[in-house]
Design an enzyme around this catalytic site. Structure first.
Site, PDB file in Angstrom:
ATOM      1  N   LYS A 138       0.838  -1.199   0.000  1.00  0.00           N
ATOM      2  CA  LYS A 138       0.000   0.000   0.000  1.00  0.00           C
ATOM      3  C   LYS A 138       0.878   1.256   0.000  1.00  0.00           C
ATOM      4  O   LYS A 138       1.921   1.287   0.670  1.00  0.00           O
ATOM      5  CB  LYS A 138      -0.904  -0.047   1.233  1.00  0.00           C
ATOM      6  CG  LYS A 138      -1.978   1.012   1.326  1.00  0.00           C
ATOM      7  CD  LYS A 138      -2.837   0.716   2.554  1.00  0.00           C
ATOM      8  CE  LYS A 138      -3.876   1.783   2.816  1.00  0.00           C
ATOM      9  NZ  LYS A 138      -4.662   1.474   4.048  1.00  0.00           N
ATOM     10  N   SER A 160      -9.390   1.801   3.833  1.00  0.00           N
ATOM     11  CA  SER A 160      -8.546   2.546   2.916  1.00  0.00           C
ATOM     12  C   SER A 160      -7.653   1.665   2.057  1.00  0.00           C
ATOM     13  O   SER A 160      -7.052   2.150   1.104  1.00  0.00           O
ATOM     14  CB  SER A 160      -7.674   3.532   3.714  1.00  0.00           C
ATOM     15  OG  SER A 160      -6.803   2.845   4.597  1.00  0.00           O
ATOM     16  N   SER A 211      -9.678  -0.680   7.887  1.00  0.00           N
ATOM     17  CA  SER A 211      -9.106  -0.523   6.548  1.00  0.00           C
ATOM     18  C   SER A 211      -8.510  -1.780   5.941  1.00  0.00           C
ATOM     19  O   SER A 211      -8.147  -1.781   4.767  1.00  0.00           O
ATOM     20  CB  SER A 211      -8.041   0.580   6.554  1.00  0.00           C
ATOM     21  OG  SER A 211      -8.660   1.844   6.704  1.00  0.00           O
TER      22      SER A 211
END
Length: 480
Positions: free
Chosen positions: A82, A157, A181
Site C-alpha cells: 500500500k 482505505s 481498513s
C-alpha cells in the site's frame, strides 16, 4: 496448469512449487505481472508498478536457490504494498498530491519482513487521501474499482490492495487498519484478512517526520489481505518478525497454546437498531453452521459494550485527528476529503481537552471487559456491516452516506479501540438487483490469538468455497 494460469495459484501453492523446483520464482512473478498488466487498467488498483525490479529480484531468488541457498517461507510469492507505507526508492504518497515526491529512504518493517521471507513486490496499491475513507479515490491517482463491478465500492482505505489480490494481481496484498481498513476492502471484494491485535506486527515509516498520535499508535495495525485463510497462516509469521524500530512490538509466536476443545464461540446478530439485511443474516447463519460442523461450540451470547465502546473509541480518534491532522487535511486535502471530514466530525463529535484524556483512559475498561469475556468465549462471531457493501462515493452523500458507511460499523472500530484480533471472511454471495456481491462476517479472537480467528475463517471457507473462483468466473463473463 498453463503458464497463463499461474496467477491463479494461492501463496501456499506457489511456495510449495517454488521450493520443490516445479515452478521458478521468475515464472510466478512474471505471471502476476502479466495479470497486473491485463486486469489493472480496468481497476486502477496498482498505481506504481514495480514490474522491472520484481523480475530482477525473482531471477536473483532463482539463482540463489539453484546454488543451494535456503528458500524463505514466502519464496517467489508476488505481493503488493500500500502506498502509505515506506518502500525504499518509492513515494509514500498516502494518496495526497502534496506527497507525490516524498521518496522513502528505507523500507518499513512490513516491507523488510516480507522481502526477507522471499516475497517479491510487484506493485504499490491505491489508498484514499490520508488513508481515511472506507472507499478509495483521490486526486493523485483517481478511483479504484471493485472487480465485482462498479456498483460496489472497493472499500478503503486498503481498497487497491483488496481489489488487486482478488483480481489475481499478486497472491498477497499488504494493507493497514485503524478503524477497518483491512476488513472493509476484504468485505467489499470477498477477500480474507485478519486485523492483528495491538503490537503484533512491527510498524514504522523511515520517512515520517513526527511520531503518530497515541490512538493512531494503539489503534492502527499492519496486515495482509489474501484470497484464502491458509495463506494468512503461511504469511503472517513472517509479518510479525521483530523489528527494533517498533519499541512496542510484542515478539510472540504466531501459533499459541492449543485451546481445550470444543472452542466456545459467542454468536450475535445484534446490530444496535440498524436494520440487519436478510443477506447479511443468511451469511451469519452460514458461518455459524460451518463452525458447528467443524466442531466449534457456538452459543448465542452478547459481548460487552460494543456500541458504546465503538462510538467512544471513534470519537476519541476523531479528537486526536482534530488536534494532529486537521491542519494538514485543510491545507493539502481535496474539497471532497475536507467535506467528508466535516461530516465525520458531525457523526463522531470529537472528544477534546479533558474529555479526550478521560476517554483514552476508559479504553482500558473496555479492553478489560473484552478480555474477561474472551476467557469464556475465545472467539466471537459477529456481523461486519449490517447491510451489503455500499456503492462508490456513498460517503460523499452527506450525513446519511457517512452514517451508512462508518456510523453503523461499530463492530469494526470497536476491535481497533480494544486492540483485539478480528478476521473477516466471505460467507455468501448475495444475488442483489444491482449484481452479485460477497457478504463477509467477522470473527473476533482473544488477545494474541490471531491464529484462532484464522482457523475459524478457514472452517467457514471450507464450507463456502474460495470466493475468488466465483469472482473470476464473473470477470470472464460466466455465471458466478
Amino acid at each position: 496448469m498453463t503458464d497463463s494460469n499461474i496467477w491463479r495459484l494461492s501463496a501456499t501453492e506457489i511456495v510449495t512449487r517454488t521450493k520443490s523446483g516445479a515452478l521458478t520464482a521468475e515464472d510466478a512473478v512474471a505471471a502476476a505481472v502479466n495479470r497486473m498488466e491485463k486486469a489493472n487498467p480496468a481497476l486502477n488498483a496498482i498505481v506504481d508498478s514495480c514490474a522491472v525490479e520484481a523480475l530482477e529480484r525473482a531471477r536473483a531468488l532463482d539463482k540463489a536457490r539453484n546454488t543451494g541457498e535456503p528458500c524463505g517461507p514466502l519464496h517467489g510469492v508476488p505481493v503488493t504494498i500500500k502506498v502509505n507505507v515506506d518502500q525504499k526508492g518509492h513515494a509514500t504518497t498516502n494518496g495526497v498530491v502534496a506527497l507525490k515526491d516524498m521518496i522513502a529512504p528505507g523500507d518499513a518493517p512490513v516491507v523488510a519482513n516480507l522481502q526477507k521471507a522471499g516475497a517479491v513486490v510487484i506493485g504499490r496499491t491505491n489508498t484514499p487521501e490520508f488513508s481515511f475513507r472506507a472507499d478509495t479515490d483521490n486526486l493523485l491517482y483517481g478511483r479504484t474499482h471493485n472487480p465485482w463491478g462498479k456498483h460496489i465500492s472497493p472499500g478503503g482505505s486498503s481498497g487497491g490492495a483488496g481489489a488487486a489480490v482478488m483480481a489475481g494481481i499478486g497472491a498477497l496484498a499488504h494493507g493497514n487498519d485503524i478503524g477497518g481498513s483491512l476488513r472493509f476492502p476484504a468485505a467489499a471484494n470477498g477477500a480474507v484478512t485478519v486485523k492483528p491485535g495491538l503490537g503484533r506486527v512491527p510498524a514504522w515509516n523511515p520517512s515520517q517526520k513526527a511520531e503518530r498520535g497515541l490512538l493512531a499508535q494503539s489503534m492502527s495495525v499492519q496486515g495482509l489481505i489474501t484470497r484464502t485463510a491458509e495463506d494468512l497462516h503461511l504469511s503472517m509469521p513472517s509479518m510479525i518478525s521483530p523489528d527494533p524500530r517498533d519499541p512496542f512490538h510484542v515478539p510472540l509466536s504466531w501459533r499459541g497454546v492449543p485451546v481445550d476443545g470444543p472452542i466456545r464461540v459467542a454468536f450475535t446478530k445484534n446490530t444496535f437498531g440498524y436494520e440487519l439485511h436478510p443477506e447479511v443474516e443468511a451469511a451469519l447463519d452460514t458461518a455459524r453452521d460451518a463452525l458447528v460442523e467443524a466442531g466449534y461450540q457456538v452459543e448465542n451470547a452478547e459481548p460487552p459494550d460494543v456500541f458504546e465502546c465503538g462510538r467512544i473509541g471513534y470519537r476519541a480518534l476523531m479528537g486526536e485527528v482534530w488536534t494532529l491532522m486537521k491542519a494538514d487535511i485543510d491545507a493539502h486535502g481535496s474539497q471532497t476529503i475536507r467535506d467528508i471530514f466535516e461530516v465525520y466530525f458531525q457523526e463522531f463529535p470529537p472528544f477534546t481537552g479533558d474529555d479526550l484524556v478521560r476517554m483514552m483512559a476508559k479504553r482500558s475498561h473496555y479492553a478489560r471487559e473484552w478480555s474477561l469475556f474472551t476467557e469464556d468465549y475465545p472467539l466471537v462471531l459477529t456481523p461486519f456491516l449490517p447491510q451489503p457493501f455500499f456503492k462508490p462515493d456513498r460517503d460523499t452523500e452527506g450525513a446519511e452516506g457517512v452514517h451508512e458507511v462508518l456510523g453503523c460499523a461499530v463492530y469494526s472500530y470497536t476491535m481497533n479501540f480494544v486492540g483485539l484480533p478480528a478476521a473477516c471472511v466471505p460467507a455468501r454471495v448475495a444475488p442483489l438487483p444491482q449484481g452479485p456481491q460477497p457478504i463477509n462476517v467477522q470473527i473476533v479472537a482473544r488477545r494474541w490469538r490471531e491464529d484462532l480467528a484464522v482457523d475459524a475463517a478457514a472452517a467457514i471457507e471450507a464450507r463456502v468455497g474460495r470466493m475468488c473462483e466465483t469472482l473470476w468466473r464473473l470477470m470472464d463473463g460466466q455465471e458466478p
